[in-house]
Design a protein around this motif. Structure first.
Motif, PDB file in Angstrom:
ATOM      1  N   ILE A 166       0.827  -1.209   0.000  1.00  0.00           N
ATOM      2  CA  ILE A 166       0.000   0.000   0.000  1.00  0.00           C
ATOM      3  C   ILE A 166       0.865   1.264   0.000  1.00  0.00           C
ATOM      4  O   ILE A 166       0.580   2.232  -0.704  1.00  0.00           O
ATOM      5  CB  ILE A 166      -0.958  -0.004   1.208  1.00  0.00           C
ATOM      6  N   LYS A 168       3.890   1.749  -1.188  1.00  0.00           N
ATOM      7  CA  LYS A 168       4.471   1.974  -2.515  1.00  0.00           C
ATOM      8  C   LYS A 168       4.540   0.636  -3.245  1.00  0.00           C
ATOM      9  O   LYS A 168       5.028  -0.352  -2.696  1.00  0.00           O
ATOM     10  CB  LYS A 168       5.866   2.588  -2.405  1.00  0.00           C
ATOM     11  N   ARG A 362      -8.101   2.393  -8.880  1.00  0.00           N
ATOM     12  CA  ARG A 362      -7.512   3.660  -8.424  1.00  0.00           C
ATOM     13  C   ARG A 362      -6.176   3.413  -7.740  1.00  0.00           C
ATOM     14  O   ARG A 362      -6.036   2.495  -6.934  1.00  0.00           O
ATOM     15  CB  ARG A 362      -8.469   4.374  -7.466  1.00  0.00           C
ATOM     16  N   LEU A 363      -5.223   4.273  -8.048  1.00  0.00           N
ATOM     17  CA  LEU A 363      -3.870   4.149  -7.504  1.00  0.00           C
ATOM     18  C   LEU A 363      -3.579   5.311  -6.568  1.00  0.00           C
ATOM     19  O   LEU A 363      -4.027   6.430  -6.789  1.00  0.00           O
ATOM     20  CB  LEU A 363      -2.848   4.144  -8.641  1.00  0.00           C
ATOM     21  N   ASN A 364      -2.806   5.030  -5.522  1.00  0.00           N
ATOM     22  CA  ASN A 364      -2.388   6.108  -4.632  1.00  0.00           C
ATOM     23  C   ASN A 364      -1.088   6.732  -5.151  1.00  0.00           C
ATOM     24  O   ASN A 364      -0.606   6.382  -6.233  1.00  0.00           O
ATOM     25  CB  ASN A 364      -2.235   5.611  -3.193  1.00  0.00           C
ATOM     26  N   LYS A 365      -0.493   7.626  -4.388  1.00  0.00           N
ATOM     27  CA  LYS A 365       0.720   8.310  -4.834  1.00  0.00           C
ATOM     28  C   LYS A 365       1.891   7.351  -5.030  1.00  0.00           C
ATOM     29  O   LYS A 365       2.826   7.652  -5.769  1.00  0.00           O
ATOM     30  CB  LYS A 365       1.097   9.406  -3.825  1.00  0.00           C
ATOM     31  N   GLY A 366       1.849   6.222  -4.359  1.00  0.00           N
ATOM     32  CA  GLY A 366       2.923   5.231  -4.502  1.00  0.00           C
ATOM     33  C   GLY A 366       2.699   4.272  -5.652  1.00  0.00           C
ATOM     34  O   GLY A 366       3.436   3.289  -5.796  1.00  0.00           O
ATOM     35  N   SER A 368       0.114   2.338  -6.080  1.00  0.00           N
ATOM     36  CA  SER A 368      -0.450   1.091  -5.572  1.00  0.00           C
ATOM     37  C   SER A 368      -1.970   1.094  -5.651  1.00  0.00           C
ATOM     38  O   SER A 368      -2.618   2.095  -5.294  1.00  0.00           O
ATOM     39  CB  SER A 368      -0.010   0.887  -4.114  1.00  0.00           C
ATOM     40  N   VAL A 370      -4.600   0.646  -3.885  1.00  0.00           N
ATOM     41  CA  VAL A 370      -4.810   0.551  -2.448  1.00  0.00           C
ATOM     42  C   VAL A 370      -6.131  -0.114  -2.079  1.00  0.00           C
ATOM     43  O   VAL A 370      -6.207  -0.908  -1.133  1.00  0.00           O
ATOM     44  CB  VAL A 370      -4.692   1.948  -1.796  1.00  0.00           C
ATOM     45  N   TYR A 371      -7.198   0.177  -2.817  1.00  0.00           N
ATOM     46  CA  TYR A 371      -8.503  -0.395  -2.477  1.00  0.00           C
ATOM     47  C   TYR A 371      -8.547  -1.898  -2.768  1.00  0.00           C
ATOM     48  O   TYR A 371      -9.215  -2.656  -2.068  1.00  0.00           O
ATOM     49  CB  TYR A 371      -9.610   0.329  -3.245  1.00  0.00           C
TER      50      TYR A 371
END
Length: 503
Positions: A166, A168, A362-366, A368, A370-371
């Protein structure tokens, strides 16, 4: 892209950040030679069989599958790997049904690995404690056998793997690589220990078998059947179902691999390395103990007398024992580490095709998803409850391995059709071989009580049968529900399966 578009957006957003060593280690964790050397094979062998010979035969029969995965990864390098190949060759309904069933079976397996991680720790601590007279380690080992402690430790270990991913995406791959390299190094050290003790093995191992209470009777050789090629071939499905075929991990993350050739390396190199480790590891066991002694211990004491415990039992060096023990734990952990990565990519791929909700892409800043990782964590923690309630009921889920064999057979059929359409005779030959091979393995998985799908009386285990059927049925219902939902919004998700997803 808009609501009425074929895919959720024009680009997956995943970063090409996976190097060659990551690609190799991902599938090495998938095949997990170290766990095969632990208790995945040896306790289940029939009288007259020799594991290392079966390992060579199994490797040879899996090479065509490696060619299939290497070839198709080069042509269609996308997230989801073989899910994309199946769904684009046949249709979204079959692709989703098969991929979702595989993910549910895999998640159950990961949950069991997480739960029984404490048993691997217990085995290491018990062996060292009994060999070195450290009673506190034996006491800790006994404590860890409690279902509650097993759940908590399993949840913690899996949570760590999820957390790294999560934070990265690259860290998730690094976790697989580092754990795999440590595991490999410890395996080589264990082999060296065995090799050094070949000359006086029976003297060197006497203390271990004595403290474990597994010293064979003087006439043990008379109870061991002579070598049989038929019995050796009978070991083949055990090796194949738990080790060699599982090479889909690296192709499933192909869109994130820096170069396509790295994906190909990530298929063949781990397969050959796994074959070498499993073959050499068991070969040394037979060379050291001799055929009769080794088979006697495997068949009668296979959960105690293993490659790892024997290697630790051959040395009085505590640091060496600890390093080899850590190596076994790293093999177990690498299964969870690669599983977190691969599960997320399959669900991501299906969500990108609008089968699952868009939120799973959907991807986070890393970088990943995440969901998707959160979904994985919730599902795994839920399945982890199974062994707490009933260990026998939970272990019956190992019988769901039949899903994997059916899945790989469908992949081989899709490969045959692809080869026929694109005039690739070598691919067609390899596919035909693997269709026959996985048909055989599927038959073995549903008829051989060793795999848990059927009981010793030949009647299917109701828990396993229900789990397998529901895995396919739920996957099919998810696709049909998604198709209906998207149709009401003016989107025909069948159109997605007429195109290769964008990178």
């Amino acid at each position: 892209m808009g609501e009425n578009s074929v895919f959720t957006r024009e680009s997956s957003g995943l970063i090409k950040d996976v190097n060659g060593i990551d690609a190799v280690m991902l599938n090495l964790g998938n095949m997990s030679a170290g766990v095969a050397l632990y208790t995945s094979i040896s306790p289940y062998i029939p009288q007259g069989g020799i594991i290392w010979i079966a390992a060579i035969i199994g490797l040879i029969l899996t090479l065509p599958q490696a060619y299939i995965y290497s070839y198709l990864s080069g042509k269609i390098a996308r997230t989801g790997g073989d899910y994309v190949w199946i769904s684009r060759t046949f249709n979204g309904f079959l692709g989703t049904t098969m991929a979702f069933a595989l993910m549910i079976e895999s998640t159950a397996y990961f949950a069991l690995i997480a739960f029984f991680f404490s048993q691997a720790i217990g085995s290491v601590l018990s062996t060292i404690g009994m060999m070195d007279g450290i009673t506190s380690l034996v006491s800790i080992s006994n404590t860890l056998s409690s279902p509650v402690y097993s759940y908590l430790l399993g949840a913690m270990i899996f949570g760590i793997a999820i957390g790294f991913n999560i934070l990265k995406a690259k860290w998730g791959y690094a976790l697989v690589t580092v754990s795999g390299l440590i595991a490999m190094a410890a395996t080589i050290v264990a082999m060296v220990v065995l090799a050094v003790n070949l000359g006086d093995f029976h003297t060197a191992i006497s203390k271990f078998i004595s403290v474990e209470g597994i010293t064979p009777p003087s006439n043990y050789a008379s109870s061991v059947a002579p070598f049989s090629l038929v019995a050796t071939i009978g070991i083949l499905p055990i090796i194949a179902i738990f080790t060699y075929p599982w090479m889909q991990a690296t192709p499933a993350v192909a869109a994130e691999v820096k170069k396509v050739k790295f994906v190909k390396y990530g298929v063949f190199v781990p397969l050959l390395a796994t074959g070498a480790l499993v073959t050499l590891g068991f070969f040394l066991m037979y060379q050291a103990g001799g055929y009769a002694f080794t088979n006697y211990e495997f068949i009668n004491n296979g959960f105690t007398y293993t490659f790892w415990t024997v290697a630790m039992g051959l040395t009085n060096s505590l640091p060496l024992q600890l390093f080899m023990g850590i190596g076994l734990l790293m093999w177990e952990f690498s299964i969870l580490a690669y599983g977190v990565v691969v599960f997320a990519r399959y669900i991501f791929a299906m969500a990108f095709d609008r089968v699952f909700p868009e939120i799973f892409t959907r991807l986070n800043k890393g970088g990943s998803p995440v969901y998707t990782h959160a979904f994985d964590l919730a599902l795994t923690l839920g399945l982890l409850v199974f062994p707490v309630v009933s260990i026998s009921g939970a272990t019956s889920l190992y019988g769901a391995i039949v899903i994997g064999m059916i899945y790989f057979m469908v992949v081989s059929i899709a490969s045959l059709l692809y080869g026929s359409k694109n005039k690739a005779p070598a691919l067609m030959i390899a596919s035909a071989i693997e269709i026959a091979y996985f048909l055989f393995l599927t038959y073995e998985a549903v008829t051989n009580p060793t795999f848990g799908f059927v009981n010793s009386n030949g009647i299917p285990n109701p828990i396993t049968l229900t789990f397998v059927i529901l895995s396919f049925v739920i996957g099919a219902l998810i696709f049909l529900a998604s198709k209906f939902y998207n149709k009401k919004r003016g989107v025909d998700i069948d159109l997605a399966y007429k195109e290769i997803p964008p990178e």
